[in-house]
Design an enzyme around this catalytic site. Structure first.
Site, short mmCIF file in Angstrom:
data_model
loop_
_atom_site.label_atom_id
_atom_site.label_comp_id
_atom_site.label_asym_id
_atom_site.label_seq_id
_atom_site.Cartn_x
_atom_site.Cartn_y
_atom_site.Cartn_z
N THR A 25 -25.74 72.49 7.74
CA THR A 25 -26.35 71.94 9.18
C THR A 25 -25.59 71.24 9.62
OG1 THR A 25 -28.13 71.30 7.27
CG2 THR A 25 -27.78 70.88 9.43
N TYR A 180 -33.26 67.13 -1.27
CA TYR A 180 -34.31 67.47 -0.93
C TYR A 180 -36.03 67.94 -1.71
CZ TYR A 180 -31.06 67.92 3.58
OH TYR A 180 -30.71 66.90 4.13
#
Length: 367
Positions: A25, A180
């Site tokens: 990311t 997540y």
């Protein structure tokens, strides 16, 4: 480096080497619409190689799925051309591009979700952070998903996979790691449901199964991978018996004959090393449960990558931090050339500087 530089069949593709670009990311989209930027295409094109596998950073499947401002997403038509440019950049170098699809679940904030509460399998106290225009802030309180909402999220995974396919990507990776949403369903520290998605591990992997099946319905099993993080600590995740849990996960994934299973070693938490010098443990115990290719990730250098592939515990190794600053990392590892140090300050957002401006190795003799 003999083992790292032998061909390997991975799903539908024959890779020419075993060095994979890990999904990272990097927060380089164009706001406010999260359009993939030209510098992202430069970054991925630079790191692609003939017959090499490139895993594209976690791409949120919906507005509610987002966790970090500026991070990648793919849920509206304005993003199509930017993603096509990235796939084209990888293909121009002869590489293969898989898009990693993610739903952040409880790791989010109302500014990122469009004003609605982040969702999770269950309401469990959590002190994580999300990234908004105000920087890293405490996550917003989350709520438990209702049973009737789950098929809609599975459909969002399918639609995102179709978007990736239409944009020219060679496959997709389901982000089932790092605390997540998929991981939140798998692990009993975050899943306290008592319905068909909670309780015994067979139920807790149901969400994973349905998401994998949705991706397979678009690409076929040989173009789908899954990333997991046994004993990982990112996102306040935990399980009472991680070895038993993830052994079962590996068996489930093996039954689908997917392209690969991507395993993050627990010595790594996000972009930090927790246990320096700790040998790989996750891939070692999972190898017996998964017959397909395994990608090991987390804290490897050239020598340890060669060793884990030579041992048979893994078939490929994903690099993040060292690949961030060495666009020609496979070439450098093969020839044992010096590595450019990575710049941690540029990991979470910024410009081209210390992102897409790292040069390839220059073998020209210096005067």
């Amino acid at each position: 480096m003999a083992h790292l530089f032998t061909p390997k069949q991975v799903g539908a593709f024959v890779l020419s080497h075993r060095i994979v670009l890990a999904p990272m990311t990097r927060l380089r989209t164009i706001l406010p619409d999260e359009i993939p930027s030209p510098m992202m295409a430069d970054f991925y094109g630079q790191r692609a190689s003939e017959g090499g596998l490139v895993l594209i950073e976690g791409v949120s499947i919906s507005k509610v799925a987002r966790s970090y401002i500026g991070a990648a997403s793919f849920f509206h038509d304005g993003q199509i051309e930017g993603w096509k440019a990235i796939a084209d950049a990888v293909h121009a170098k002869g590489g293969y591009a898989f898009m990693q699809l993610i739903h952040g679940g409880r790791q989010s904030h109302v500014e990122m979700t469009g004003g609605v509460d982040p969702v999770a399998p269950s309401v469990v106290p959590f002190e994580g952070v999300a990234l908004t225009k105000d920087g890293f802030v405490p996550v917003s309180p989350h709520r438990a998903l209702c049973l009737e909402e789950i098929p809609g999220i599975i459909e969002e995974f399918r639609v995102a996979a179709q978007r990736a396919k239409d944009a020219g990507f060679d496959g997709v990776e389901l982000h089932g790691a790092n605390g997540y949403l998929v991981d939140q369903f798998i692990q009993d520290g975050t899943n306290t449901r008592t319905d068909a998605y909670g309780g015994p591990i067979e139920n807790r992997v149901r969400f994973l199964r349905e998401a994998v099946e949705a991706l397979i319905s678009v690409f076929g099993a040989d173009r789908v991978g899954v990333r997991i993080s046994p004993s990982g600590e990112w996102g306040g995740i935990s399980d009472s018996d991680p070895e038993a849990t993830f052994s079962h996960v590996a068996q489930v994934l093996d039954s689908y004959r997917i392209a690969y299973m991507h395993v993050i070693e627990p010595r790594i938490k996000g972009d930090d090393t927790l246990h320096e010098g700790h040998p790989p443990v996750a891939v070692k115990y999972l190898r017996r449960y998964f017959s397909g290719p395994i990608i090991a990730a987390g804290g490897f250098d050239g020598d340890s990558a060669e060793a884990v592939v030579a041992s048979g515990d893994a078939d490929l190794v994903a690099f993040g931090r060292y690949f961030s600053s060495n666009p020609d990392l496979p070439y450098r590892l093969k020839h044992k050339l010096p590595l450019t140090p990575y710049v941690r300050a540029a990991f979470w957002g910024g410009t081209e500087r210390h992102y897409s401006d790292f040069p390839a190795y220059d073998a020209t003799p210096k005067e």
